[in-house]
Enzyme design. Structure first.
Site, PDB file in Angstrom:
ATOM      1  N   HIS A  46       3.357   4.780   1.740  1.00 51.73           N
ATOM      2  CA  HIS A  46       2.300   3.524   1.499  1.00 51.73           C
ATOM      3  C   HIS A  46       1.654   3.599   0.244  1.00 51.73           C
ATOM      4  CE1 HIS A  46       2.278   2.108   6.047  1.00 51.73           C
ATOM      5  NE2 HIS A  46       3.473   2.301   5.590  1.00 51.73           N
ATOM      6  N   GLU A  48      -1.293   3.116  -0.573  1.00 53.99           N
ATOM      7  CA  GLU A  48      -2.669   3.742  -0.322  1.00 53.99           C
ATOM      8  C   GLU A  48      -2.525   5.368  -0.548  1.00 53.99           C
ATOM      9  OE1 GLU A  48      -1.420   1.330   1.594  1.00 53.99           O
ATOM     10  OE2 GLU A  48      -3.115   0.475   2.976  1.00 53.99           O
ATOM     11  N   CYS A  76      -3.368   0.146   7.035  1.00 58.76           N
ATOM     12  CA  CYS A  76      -2.729   0.449   8.552  1.00 58.76           C
ATOM     13  C   CYS A  76      -3.360   1.632   8.924  1.00 58.76           C
ATOM     14  CB  CYS A  76      -1.200   0.830   8.690  1.00 58.76           C
ATOM     15  SG  CYS A  76      -0.776   2.470   7.781  1.00 58.76           S
ATOM     16  N   CYS A  79      -3.192   4.842   6.724  1.00 62.90           N
ATOM     17  CA  CYS A  79      -3.676   4.775   5.748  1.00 62.90           C
ATOM     18  C   CYS A  79      -5.439   4.666   5.972  1.00 62.90           C
ATOM     19  CB  CYS A  79      -3.391   3.609   4.719  1.00 62.90           C
ATOM     20  SG  CYS A  79      -1.646   3.811   4.126  1.00 62.90           S
TER      21      CYS A  79
HETATM   22 ZN   LIG Z   1      -0.672   2.235   5.547  1.00 65.64          ZN
END
Ligand SMILES: [Zn+2]
Length: 138
Positions: A46, A48, A76, A79
């Site tokens: 991801h 992040e 999410c 993260c």
């Molecule tokens: Zn994430």
């Protein structure tokens, strides 16, 4: 946040779910990243996560207390957990993620010192995601 949105657009062009992130320290961008789960065949890639790693490399330190994360979509839970460990100073996110966002499951997942600011360029961020999924369905 504009720079994060630019990163999300790069993801869009590359067929990745368009989420972009940048990390700022002392008003300087020290990390930029976009979602690369397809390219890297890595569900943890991801924006992040990639930005946290890149920022820590830049700082030569694992904690990001003095840094601000700008990300186009609410992080999410994965993260959010990584952001907890990084002790990041501030999180600014664009669009809300009503399905997978950390606020849906556990807002307390973040470090108690981390400030969260929602909604910056939220509409633009969301629009890009909607466009992406509309294109996928065709
Ligand atoms: Zn994430």
């Amino acid at each position: 946040m504009n720079e994060a949105l630019k990163q999300a657009k790069i993801a869009f062009e590359e067929g990745e779910i368009p989420v972009g992130a940048v990390i700022v320290s002392k008003n300087r961008i020290i990390a930029k990243a976009y979602n690369q789960t397809e390219k890297l065949n890595d569900v943890t890639a991801h924006a992040e996560m990639l930005a946290i790693t890149s920022a820590a490399n830049y700082m030569g330190a694992k904690y990001l207390n003095d840094c601000r994360l700008y990300v186009t979509l609410e992080p999410c839970v994965m993260c959010g957990g990584a952001l907890f460990w990084s002790q990041i100073g501030e999180i600014h996110y664009g669009a809300s993620d009503l399905k997978r966002g950390f606020l849906q499951s556990n807002p307390a997942i973040l470090h108690p010192k981390t400030k969260v600011i929602a909604g910056s360029l939220g509409l633009e961020s969301e629009q890009l995601l909607l466009e992406f999924f509309k294109k996928l369905r065709k």
